[in-house]
Design a protein around this motif. Structure first.
Motif, PDB file in Angstrom:
ATOM      1  N   PRO A 212     -12.485  28.506  21.246  1.00  0.00           N
ATOM      2  CA  PRO A 212     -11.963  27.147  21.362  1.00  0.00           C
ATOM      3  C   PRO A 212     -12.830  26.133  20.615  1.00  0.00           C
ATOM      4  N   ALA A 213     -12.188  25.142  20.005  1.00  0.00           N
ATOM      5  CA  ALA A 213     -12.923  24.040  19.367  1.00  0.00           C
ATOM      6  C   ALA A 213     -13.489  23.145  20.458  1.00  0.00           C
ATOM      7  N   ARG A 214     -14.702  22.656  20.243  1.00  0.00           N
ATOM      8  CA  ARG A 214     -15.373  21.840  21.263  1.00  0.00           C
ATOM      9  C   ARG A 214     -15.638  20.402  20.825  1.00  0.00           C
ATOM     10  N   ARG A 215     -15.946  20.206  19.504  1.00  0.00           N
ATOM     11  CA  ARG A 215     -16.224  18.837  19.047  1.00  0.00           C
ATOM     12  C   ARG A 215     -15.623  18.655  17.659  1.00  0.00           C
ATOM     13  N   VAL A 216     -15.228  17.433  17.360  1.00  0.00           N
ATOM     14  CA  VAL A 216     -14.567  17.183  16.078  1.00  0.00           C
ATOM     15  C   VAL A 216     -14.894  15.781  15.590  1.00  0.00           C
ATOM     16  N   SER A 217     -15.036  15.652  14.272  1.00  0.00           N
ATOM     17  CA  SER A 217     -15.071  14.330  13.642  1.00  0.00           C
ATOM     18  C   SER A 217     -14.136  14.379  12.437  1.00  0.00           C
ATOM     19  N   SER A 218     -13.748  13.233  11.952  1.00  0.00           N
ATOM     20  CA  SER A 218     -12.793  13.233  10.848  1.00  0.00           C
ATOM     21  C   SER A 218     -12.830  11.903  10.095  1.00  0.00           C
ATOM     22  N   PHE A 219     -12.621  11.995   8.777  1.00  0.00           N
ATOM     23  CA  PHE A 219     -12.514  10.810   7.931  1.00  0.00           C
ATOM     24  C   PHE A 219     -11.322  11.009   7.015  1.00  0.00           C
ATOM     25  N   GLY A 220     -10.686   9.907   6.639  1.00  0.00           N
ATOM     26  CA  GLY A 220      -9.575  10.010   5.710  1.00  0.00           C
ATOM     27  C   GLY A 220      -8.835   8.696   5.655  1.00  0.00           C
ATOM     28  N   SER A 221      -8.092   8.507   4.582  1.00  0.00           N
ATOM     29  CA  SER A 221      -7.359   7.236   4.436  1.00  0.00           C
ATOM     30  C   SER A 221      -6.254   7.398   3.398  1.00  0.00           C
ATOM     31  N   LEU A 222      -5.458   6.363   3.307  1.00  0.00           N
ATOM     32  CA  LEU A 222      -4.469   6.249   2.233  1.00  0.00           C
ATOM     33  C   LEU A 222      -5.161   5.474   1.118  1.00  0.00           C
ATOM     34  N   SER A 223      -5.542   6.182   0.068  1.00  0.00           N
ATOM     35  CA  SER A 223      -6.365   5.506  -0.947  1.00  0.00           C
ATOM     36  C   SER A 223      -5.579   5.157  -2.204  1.00  0.00           C
ATOM     37  N   HIS A 224      -4.599   5.992  -2.559  1.00  0.00           N
ATOM     38  CA  HIS A 224      -4.014   5.830  -3.898  1.00  0.00           C
ATOM     39  C   HIS A 224      -2.617   5.223  -3.904  1.00  0.00           C
ATOM     40  N   PHE A 225      -1.778   5.649  -2.968  1.00  0.00           N
ATOM     41  CA  PHE A 225      -0.351   5.284  -3.054  1.00  0.00           C
ATOM     42  C   PHE A 225      -0.108   3.946  -2.361  1.00  0.00           C
ATOM     43  N   THR A 226      -0.691   2.913  -2.940  1.00  0.00           N
ATOM     44  CA  THR A 226      -0.626   1.565  -2.356  1.00  0.00           C
ATOM     45  C   THR A 226      -0.260   0.567  -3.449  1.00  0.00           C
ATOM     46  N   PRO A 227       0.258  -0.604  -3.072  1.00  0.00           N
ATOM     47  CA  PRO A 227       0.617  -1.616  -4.069  1.00  0.00           C
ATOM     48  C   PRO A 227      -0.568  -2.021  -4.946  1.00  0.00           C
ATOM     49  N   ALA A 228      -1.776  -1.960  -4.408  1.00  0.00           N
ATOM     50  CA  ALA A 228      -2.945  -2.369  -5.202  1.00  0.00           C
ATOM     51  C   ALA A 228      -3.108  -1.491  -6.447  1.00  0.00           C
ATOM     52  N   ASN A 229      -2.570  -0.271  -6.401  1.00  0.00           N
ATOM     53  CA  ASN A 229      -2.720   0.643  -7.538  1.00  0.00           C
ATOM     54  C   ASN A 229      -1.495   0.695  -8.442  1.00  0.00           C
ATOM     55  N   LYS A 230      -0.542  -0.213  -8.212  1.00  0.00           N
ATOM     56  CA  LYS A 230       0.665  -0.217  -9.054  1.00  0.00           C
ATOM     57  C   LYS A 230       0.279  -0.681 -10.465  1.00  0.00           C
ATOM     58  N   PRO A 231       0.591   0.135 -11.478  1.00  0.00           N
ATOM     59  CA  PRO A 231       0.195  -0.258 -12.831  1.00  0.00           C
ATOM     60  C   PRO A 231       0.907  -1.538 -13.271  1.00  0.00           C
ATOM     61  N   ALA A 232       0.240  -2.312 -14.113  1.00  0.00           N
ATOM     62  CA  ALA A 232       0.860  -3.527 -14.656  1.00  0.00           C
ATOM     63  C   ALA A 232       2.131  -3.131 -15.393  1.00  0.00           C
ATOM     64  N   GLY A 233       3.190  -3.849 -15.159  1.00  0.00           N
ATOM     65  CA  GLY A 233       4.449  -3.603 -15.872  1.00  0.00           C
ATOM     66  C   GLY A 233       5.315  -2.540 -15.231  1.00  0.00           C
ATOM     67  N   ALA A 234       4.859  -1.925 -14.113  1.00  0.00           N
ATOM     68  CA  ALA A 234       5.679  -0.884 -13.457  1.00  0.00           C
ATOM     69  C   ALA A 234       6.861  -1.527 -12.734  1.00  0.00           C
ATOM     70  N   ALA A 235       7.989  -0.826 -12.771  1.00  0.00           N
ATOM     71  CA  ALA A 235       9.188  -1.323 -12.084  1.00  0.00           C
ATOM     72  C   ALA A 235       9.230  -0.761 -10.664  1.00  0.00           C
ATOM     73  N   ASP A 236      10.182  -1.234  -9.864  1.00  0.00           N
ATOM     74  CA  ASP A 236      10.298  -0.742  -8.490  1.00  0.00           C
ATOM     75  C   ASP A 236      10.879   0.670  -8.441  1.00  0.00           C
ATOM     76  N   ARG A 237      11.659   1.030  -9.467  1.00  0.00           N
ATOM     77  CA  ARG A 237      12.247   2.369  -9.519  1.00  0.00           C
ATOM     78  C   ARG A 237      11.896   3.032 -10.843  1.00  0.00           C
ATOM     79  N   CYS A 238      11.634   4.347 -10.774  1.00  0.00           N
ATOM     80  CA  CYS A 238      11.168   5.070 -11.956  1.00  0.00           C
ATOM     81  C   CYS A 238      12.172   5.009 -13.111  1.00  0.00           C
ATOM     82  N   LEU A 239      13.474   5.008 -12.788  1.00  0.00           N
ATOM     83  CA  LEU A 239      14.465   5.051 -13.868  1.00  0.00           C
ATOM     84  C   LEU A 239      14.471   3.750 -14.674  1.00  0.00           C
TER      85      LEU A 239
END
Ligand SMILES: NC(=O)c1ccc[n+]([C@@H]2O[C@H](COP(=O)([O-])OP(=O)(O)OC[C@H]3O[C@@H](n4cnc5c(N)ncnc54)[C@H](O)[C@@H]3O)[C@@H](O)[C@H]2O)c1
Length: 432
Positions: A212-239
């Motif tokens: 059985p597992a007894r102790r746990v720690s964890s780190f993580g986040s949403l780092s890339h898929f955010t509006p802050a990383n939207k390239p200049a000139g990108a549209a809302d839809r890929c097409l």
């Protein structure tokens, strides 16, 4: 009626199955049961009319037994069902599962067993009280690969297991498909990423470490898929997007460029639309969620996470789940006192510290394009195991009890508490 603890009678007739949720997973289990002759699907429950009609037609479900909601199933005057599959979206598991258990019907329950610990506990308590077989779909446990890993450890190939390093390489386009644009993109409508994707891995680590597992720690986040990383000139839809040619997450590249590929048509294209022509997929990308810019969706689940674990006796393990890989099977290194085992789902190699020699075992042929399908054959093995357990009244064939499933799901919830709280979480011993 069978609870899964007595054979159904007459012996060995096909199990009469009700499939609740005829999406990708529900159809997989239904088809596998029918393909092997172990099951007949005698009812389907599906709110989407077209899906319901297609599933009912494919399985030859009798008239009046293709239903839009699960309460209609359990209200049928003649239920005509020996076992139930619950393969609904993550947040729709608990109530149909409890309803099946209340009717004494053995249950194949998709993971995560429930979205919260409290709901999972209710399922376990109900199953225990009623003595009903509940098989949670920990598919990884059922693969030939896992059986080979366990056999190797049991044979003492690495001595005592001291630590494990496990990678879940989600894959850049798979992350974009399921966890940025798709059904598992938000915690409030599905699950945290660790529960959705890695309850398998934390369960598998418990199966391999056998403590059985007894102790746990964890780190993580949403780092890339955010509006802050939207390239200049990108549209809302890929097409419509001017920078689409330089974007690896382009929906055109992930979907439209693969309309003629049979494997891609099975998945992921079938998730977008039932019209798998170029025009149909284009329409889905113009109008539906899968054509959106990955930097402009309403997603909030993490795109990378690490979990550090301590098991009974001081055995340690680390799990890395990351979007930023090719989509591949899990890779594991098991470090023992006398050797090291490395596996990637297809091949196992073991270095023996005494001789310095490495032996390699090919579990699946990497050149066989179908060998890796269905979780390396484990979807089929799980279905067969569950149906045999029901038909023959042998619940012990199922590799996890509901309490064991709850315990390994509990590690996920503890890891999430640790991540959010920035602390080490103790994992209490399960109450028996
Ligand atoms: N074991 C695994 O490896 C594995 C892999 C993928 C998904 N899953 C899990 O399986 C479940 C289903 O996933 P999927 O990929 O098949 O999704 P899906 O969207 O393809 O299928 C779910 C189906 O359930 C239907 N549905 C929605 N609400 C319903 C309700 N109240 N009653 C009956 N049907 C309902 C939907 O219309 C849909 O057809 C999810 O919980 C998912 O996390 C498990």
């Amino acid at each position: 009626m069978s609870t899964g603890t007595q054979p159904i009678s007459p012996p060995h007739r096909p199990v009469r199955l009700a499939v609740i949720g005829t999406g990708s997973r529900g159809m997989t289990y239904g088809r596998e049961g029918v393909r092997t002759g172990q099951a007949v699907v005698t009812a389907v429950v599906e709110p989407r009319a077209r899906r319901r009609e297609l599933a009912a037609a494919e399985f030859g479900v009798p008239a009046g037994r293709a239903l839009a909601s699960w309460p209609e199933l359990f209200a049928l005057p003649d239920l005509d069902v020996d076992a139930v599959v619950v393969a609904t979206p993550d947040r729709e598991h608990t109530e149909p599962a409890l309803a099946a258990i209340a009717r004494g019907l053995p249950l194949l329950l998709e993971k995560p067993m429930a979205p919260t610990e409290e709901e999972a506990r209710r399922i376990v308590a109900a199953a225990d009280a009623a003595g009903v077989l509940v098989c949670v779909a920990h598919v990884l446990r059922y693969s030939a690969y896992t059986q080979a890993v366990l056999a190797s450890l049991d044979a003492g190939a690495v001595g005592e297991v001291v630590s494990v390093d496990h990678l879940e390489p989600v894959g850049w386009w798979h992350q974009a498909h399921s966890f940025v644009r798709g059904n598992w993109r938000r915690e409030d409508t599905s699950s945290p990423m660790l529960l959705a994707k890695c309850c398998h891995d934390l369960d598998w680590l418990s199966a391999v470490i056998r403590r059985p597992a007894r102790r746990v720690s964890s780190f993580g986040s949403l780092s890339h898929f955010t509006p802050a990383n939207k390239p200049a000139g990108a549209a809302d839809r890929c097409l419509d997007c001017a920078v689409e040619p330089t974007c690896p997450y382009s929906a055109r590249k992930i979907y439209l460029d693969h309309v003629d590929d049979p494997a891609a048509r099975r998945w992921p294209l079938s998730v977008l639309t039932e019209d798998l022509t170029e025009a149909g997929v284009t329409k889905a990308l113009r109008e539906g969620p899968y054509g959106r810019c990955v930097y402009d969706c309403d997603n909030d689940v993490v795109d990378h996470q690490v979990v550090a674990l301590e098991y009974d006796g001081g055995v340690t393990a680390s799990l890395t789940m990351t979007a930023f890989t090719p989509m591949a099977f899990r890779r594991t290194r098991i470090f023992g006192t006398h050797g090291m085992l490395e596996g990637d789902g297809h091949t196992l190699s073991v270095l023996d510290f005494l001789t310095g020699e490495t032996t390699t075992q090919q579990v699946l042929d990497p050149a066989d394009p179908e060998a890796g399908d269905g979780h390396l054959g484990a979807d089929a093995a799980l279905t067969t195991t569950f149906l045999t357990a029901v038909a023959e009244g042998r619940p012990e064939l199922v590799l996890t009890t509901p309490a064991e499933s709850l315990a390994t799901h509990g590690v996920v919830w503890a890891a999430e508490r640790a991540r959010h709280g920035g602390r080490v979480e103790e994992i209490p011993a399960p109450v028996s």
